[in-house]
Scaffold this motif. Sequence first.
Motif, PDB file in Angstrom:
ATOM      1  N   ASN A 253       0.818  -1.215   0.000  1.00 35.41           N
ATOM      2  CA  ASN A 253       0.000   0.000   0.000  1.00 35.41           C
ATOM      3  C   ASN A 253       0.852   1.266   0.000  1.00 35.41           C
ATOM      4  O   ASN A 253       0.570   2.220  -0.748  1.00 35.41           O
ATOM      5  N   LYS A 254       1.895   1.283   0.815  1.00 35.40           N
ATOM      6  CA  LYS A 254       2.716   2.483   0.913  1.00 35.40           C
ATOM      7  C   LYS A 254       3.602   2.656  -0.327  1.00 35.40           C
ATOM      8  O   LYS A 254       3.865   3.786  -0.753  1.00 35.40           O
ATOM      9  N   ILE A 255       4.061   1.561  -0.905  1.00 39.52           N
ATOM     10  CA  ILE A 255       4.811   1.649  -2.157  1.00 39.52           C
ATOM     11  C   ILE A 255       3.910   2.199  -3.256  1.00 39.52           C
ATOM     12  O   ILE A 255       4.328   3.066  -4.047  1.00 39.52           O
ATOM     13  N   ASN A 256       2.686   1.731  -3.309  1.00 38.04           N
ATOM     14  CA  ASN A 256       1.741   2.228  -4.314  1.00 38.04           C
ATOM     15  C   ASN A 256       1.534   3.739  -4.167  1.00 38.04           C
ATOM     16  O   ASN A 256       1.475   4.470  -5.162  1.00 38.04           O
ATOM     17  N   ASP A 257       1.423   4.217  -2.923  1.00 39.17           N
ATOM     18  CA  ASP A 257       1.303   5.660  -2.689  1.00 39.17           C
ATOM     19  C   ASP A 257       2.508   6.409  -3.264  1.00 39.17           C
ATOM     20  O   ASP A 257       2.374   7.519  -3.793  1.00 39.17           O
ATOM     21  N   GLN A 258       3.685   5.801  -3.158  1.00 41.63           N
ATOM     22  CA  GLN A 258       4.908   6.490  -3.580  1.00 41.63           C
ATOM     23  C   GLN A 258       5.162   6.380  -5.080  1.00 41.63           C
ATOM     24  O   GLN A 258       6.144   6.939  -5.587  1.00 41.63           O
ATOM     25  N   LEU A 259       4.297   5.677  -5.784  1.00 48.36           N
ATOM     26  CA  LEU A 259       4.429   5.608  -7.237  1.00 48.36           C
ATOM     27  C   LEU A 259       3.702   6.750  -7.941  1.00 48.36           C
ATOM     28  O   LEU A 259       3.766   6.862  -9.167  1.00 48.36           O
ATOM     29  N   ALA A 366      13.189   7.865  -8.340  1.00 41.44           N
ATOM     30  CA  ALA A 366      13.591   6.475  -8.084  1.00 41.44           C
ATOM     31  C   ALA A 366      13.239   6.098  -6.659  1.00 41.44           C
ATOM     32  O   ALA A 366      13.348   6.913  -5.741  1.00 41.44           O
ATOM     33  N   LEU A 367      12.805   4.846  -6.475  1.00 41.94           N
ATOM     34  CA  LEU A 367      12.541   4.315  -5.133  1.00 41.94           C
ATOM     35  C   LEU A 367      13.751   3.514  -4.667  1.00 41.94           C
ATOM     36  O   LEU A 367      14.366   2.787  -5.462  1.00 41.94           O
ATOM     37  N   GLY A 369      15.768   1.318  -1.130  1.00 44.81           N
ATOM     38  CA  GLY A 369      15.503   0.459   0.031  1.00 44.81           C
ATOM     39  C   GLY A 369      16.053   0.991   1.327  1.00 44.81           C
ATOM     40  O   GLY A 369      16.136   0.245   2.309  1.00 44.81           O
ATOM     41  N   ASP A 370      16.421   2.276   1.382  1.00 42.68           N
ATOM     42  CA  ASP A 370      16.993   2.833   2.610  1.00 42.68           C
ATOM     43  C   ASP A 370      16.001   2.739   3.764  1.00 42.68           C
ATOM     44  O   ASP A 370      14.799   2.938   3.594  1.00 42.68           O
ATOM     45  N   GLY A 371      16.522   2.466   4.947  1.00 44.06           N
ATOM     46  CA  GLY A 371      15.697   2.294   6.138  1.00 44.06           C
ATOM     47  C   GLY A 371      15.444   0.842   6.494  1.00 44.06           C
ATOM     48  O   GLY A 371      15.099   0.521   7.637  1.00 44.06           O
ATOM     49  N   GLY A 372      15.629  -0.060   5.529  1.00 45.74           N
ATOM     50  CA  GLY A 372      15.391  -1.478   5.797  1.00 45.74           C
ATOM     51  C   GLY A 372      16.343  -2.049   6.831  1.00 45.74           C
ATOM     52  O   GLY A 372      15.944  -2.872   7.673  1.00 45.74           O
ATOM     53  N   ASP A 373      17.595  -1.648   6.793  1.00 45.67           N
ATOM     54  CA  ASP A 373      18.575  -2.160   7.759  1.00 45.67           C
ATOM     55  C   ASP A 373      18.224  -1.759   9.180  1.00 45.67           C
ATOM     56  O   ASP A 373      18.273  -2.580  10.110  1.00 45.67           O
ATOM     57  N   GLU A 374      17.884  -0.490   9.365  1.00 47.67           N
ATOM     58  CA  GLU A 374      17.599   0.015  10.703  1.00 47.67           C
ATOM     59  C   GLU A 374      16.317  -0.582  11.288  1.00 47.67           C
ATOM     60  O   GLU A 374      16.252  -0.880  12.487  1.00 47.67           O
ATOM     61  N   LEU A 375      15.308  -0.752  10.471  1.00 47.69           N
ATOM     62  CA  LEU A 375      14.005  -1.188  10.972  1.00 47.69           C
ATOM     63  C   LEU A 375      13.868  -2.702  11.070  1.00 47.69           C
ATOM     64  O   LEU A 375      13.058  -3.203  11.863  1.00 47.69           O
ATOM     65  N   PHE A 376      14.672  -3.444  10.305  1.00 51.04           N
ATOM     66  CA  PHE A 376      14.470  -4.897  10.252  1.00 51.04           C
ATOM     67  C   PHE A 376      15.737  -5.693  10.569  1.00 51.04           C
ATOM     68  O   PHE A 376      15.877  -6.835  10.154  1.00 51.04           O
ATOM     69  N   MET A 512      20.223  14.717  -5.545  1.00 54.73           N
ATOM     70  CA  MET A 512      19.927  16.079  -5.981  1.00 54.73           C
ATOM     71  C   MET A 512      21.056  16.660  -6.828  1.00 54.73           C
ATOM     72  O   MET A 512      20.849  17.609  -7.586  1.00 54.73           O
ATOM     73  N   ALA A 513      22.246  16.091  -6.727  1.00 55.91           N
ATOM     74  CA  ALA A 513      23.337  16.504  -7.613  1.00 55.91           C
ATOM     75  C   ALA A 513      22.963  16.283  -9.071  1.00 55.91           C
ATOM     76  O   ALA A 513      23.415  17.000  -9.965  1.00 55.91           O
ATOM     77  N   SER A 514      22.112  15.276  -9.315  1.00 62.25           N
ATOM     78  CA  SER A 514      21.632  14.984 -10.668  1.00 62.25           C
ATOM     79  C   SER A 514      20.167  15.374 -10.848  1.00 62.25           C
ATOM     80  O   SER A 514      19.532  14.964 -11.823  1.00 62.25           O
ATOM     81  N   SER A 515      19.627  16.133  -9.893  1.00 60.29           N
ATOM     82  CA  SER A 515      18.213  16.541  -9.933  1.00 60.29           C
ATOM     83  C   SER A 515      17.296  15.317 -10.038  1.00 60.29           C
ATOM     84  O   SER A 515      16.351  15.285 -10.821  1.00 60.29           O
ATOM     85  N   LEU A 516      17.608  14.325  -9.216  1.00 63.57           N
ATOM     86  CA  LEU A 516      16.819  13.100  -9.146  1.00 63.57           C
ATOM     87  C   LEU A 516      16.128  13.032  -7.791  1.00 63.57           C
ATOM     88  O   LEU A 516      16.761  13.274  -6.751  1.00 63.57           O
ATOM     89  N   GLU A 517      14.839  12.708  -7.788  1.00 65.42           N
ATOM     90  CA  GLU A 517      14.119  12.517  -6.529  1.00 65.42           C
ATOM     91  C   GLU A 517      14.173  11.052  -6.132  1.00 65.42           C
ATOM     92  O   GLU A 517      13.861  10.169  -6.937  1.00 65.42           O
ATOM     93  N   VAL A 518      14.576  10.786  -4.881  1.00 69.45           N
ATOM     94  CA  VAL A 518      14.628   9.421  -4.366  1.00 69.45           C
ATOM     95  C   VAL A 518      13.622   9.273  -3.233  1.00 69.45           C
ATOM     96  O   VAL A 518      13.603  10.068  -2.290  1.00 69.45           O
ATOM     97  N   ARG A 519      12.786   8.240  -3.328  1.00 66.92           N
ATOM     98  CA  ARG A 519      11.753   7.962  -2.332  1.00 66.92           C
ATOM     99  C   ARG A 519      12.077   6.682  -1.584  1.00 66.92           C
ATOM    100  O   ARG A 519      12.595   5.732  -2.170  1.00 66.92           O
ATOM    101  N   THR A 520      11.718   6.636  -0.305  1.00 64.33           N
ATOM    102  CA  THR A 520      12.124   5.524   0.558  1.00 64.33           C
ATOM    103  C   THR A 520      10.905   4.928   1.274  1.00 64.33           C
ATOM    104  O   THR A 520      10.548   5.358   2.377  1.00 64.33           O
ATOM    105  N   PRO A 521      10.263   3.928   0.683  1.00 70.53           N
ATOM    106  CA  PRO A 521       9.033   3.366   1.260  1.00 70.53           C
ATOM    107  C   PRO A 521       9.177   2.836   2.683  1.00 70.53           C
ATOM    108  O   PRO A 521       8.237   2.925   3.479  1.00 70.53           O
ATOM    109  N   PHE A 522      10.332   2.265   3.027  1.00 75.38           N
ATOM    110  CA  PHE A 522      10.487   1.722   4.378  1.00 75.38           C
ATOM    111  C   PHE A 522      10.329   2.798   5.447  1.00 75.38           C
ATOM    112  O   PHE A 522      10.017   2.493   6.602  1.00 75.38           O
TER     113      PHE A 522
END
Length: 634
Positions: A253-259, A366-367, A369-376, A512-522
């Motif tokens: 559900n949250k990944i779908n929101d971030q698409l 781009a999406l 996987g950051d946050g996966g290590d800390e949370l899981f 942001m150096a390449s003007s790219l938005e990165v999203r992190t579902p975790f």
Amino acid sequence: MCGFLGFINFNEINKDNLIELSNHLHHRGPDSDSYYINQDKKIYLCHKRLSIIDVSSNASQPMFSQSKRFIIMFNGEIYNFKYLKNKYLSNYKFQSSSDTEVILGLVELFGFNKTIEKLEGMFAIALFDIKENKFFLTRDRFGEKPLYYYNSDNSNKLFFTSDLLFLKKSNLFNNKINLNALGLYFQYNYIPSPYSIYQNIYKVKPGEIIEYNILNYKIKKNIYFDSKTLFNKNKTNLNFDESSSKLDNLLSNKINDQLTSDVPIGTFLSGGIDSTLITTIISKKFIKKIDTFTIGFDNNDFDETLKAKKIADYLGVNHHVEYLNNKNIIDIIDKIPHYFSEPFADSSQIPTLFLSEITRKKVKVALSGDGGDELFGGYNRYLFAISYLNKIKKIPYLLRSATSNSLYYLNKFYVLKFILNLSNTRNKYAYFNNKIEKTIKVLNFKNNFDYYNILTTNNINKNLLKFKHIFNHNPALDTLDFDENLYEKLTNGDILTYLPDDILCKVDRSSMASSLEVRTPFLNHEIAKFATSLPHEYKINKNNTKIILKDIIKKYLPEHLINFPKHGFTFPLNILINTTLKEYFYDNLNSNSLSDFFDKKEILNLLNSHNNKYNDNSTLLWSILMFKKWIEYK
């Protein structure tokens, strides 16, 4: 995704130099720029936009609310904005389809503080309440987006910005280095919030709201989200299978929101569990032919392109691979001070910069996987603490300390050489020798906090630094009691410090150096809330990590595609210092610009004694190089 800056009560600012200063934020928002100036109140605002949702001029900022009471500048994405719009704002007269205007509508209805609590997303926000003559500054819960501000007891001025780069080009401040923050930098390889490299300039902390009254110059601070409260919630009563199923649905559900995007979108695919799971869910449920991106290295110990390709082939996604060649690395290093406006020394910034650059050729979002290590439970320090720490505590400290010191100082070269030659494990793990060295060092821990501190800081020779600083560790960690539930405190320590100030800082500045938005579902806070409600046995047990994520991914991928050892996103800096980059390091670390801060002889000793197998000084050498490049940047 954008960049912005604002000046209040600055006599030196006018539209011409506001425009000149804001041009240094161009990489954060290359699509358009807009300004708001109120000379009577001495307010000067500029917003640089990277257009993602509603790319029309209707969504330009600074943006006024419907009543004209509020004006906002916003950097980030609100993933639940459509839900909030439909639920609360049916009578609001929208001029755009942007998430920015939804924030304004909610502020008119609920006020600023209650609005922020309703948002799901990554954001840095500056909002001016014209009626109350107040500015509000805030960041998202985990610190994905940056926001700095100037505050001095001897000044009535307020300044805030997404990036400190232009301070190198400006005489607005004295630009004196905060030596206490610099001391923390050399311990951690980053500058922890709320400090910055400059005196009187601070980071807004994750989950914090700053309120500034432009009439009496008073600042108030409050916290709308504290990561420590995540661990105080009731634990789940679901069994493992039920928890796995619930997490699968929540992630979907949250990944779908971030698409949601009006521009092309893709994913990073390293071949690790986190990015593989996100890419797999997208491909299986939402976008079959999603674009995926991987970078490779010449060194097989660090290269994960084959793993990623096998996964991409199985899923049938549009996979893109490029290799980071040694000849390109120096070019990237020389660009780092332009995009990291403070000293920053996580060497994986180089592959992250390169990955962002190749990704931006095809997509604008781009999406990851950051946050996966800390949370899981993805880090080795969690696994070691669960499996071995209580056993090691039974050994008297004096005996442990003597053993550690003997192994580390007296026979370090021979011990490491013996273990590396004896074990074929080094062929499976990047920086395996570094992990062995940390294991030797951690035998010397005095208590649980000391265990964490040893594993997350540099070991600095007291003769190396010539300047004085007061902190011997990050003060934010003093708010955690490491004697209570060690696994949770290790996790919370990382979420509080390492995640926002290292991982997310690296990803934001590099993308942001390449003007790219990165999203992190975790890092959706609902996912984080559920993750921290799980018993650690669902995440980490014996020699296995991220158990519940692996259980989910088994529903989508065959076993042979997911049982790979964890590498982390690293590159062979420790090897390159003795080869391709050897001359580059010698030329740079001989610089006179370092003489006020370091003993030059000690730097050269570090460099001359560096050996990637038996005496790895690469982390500290990199932090010195990055500081040198920053301080000389013009």
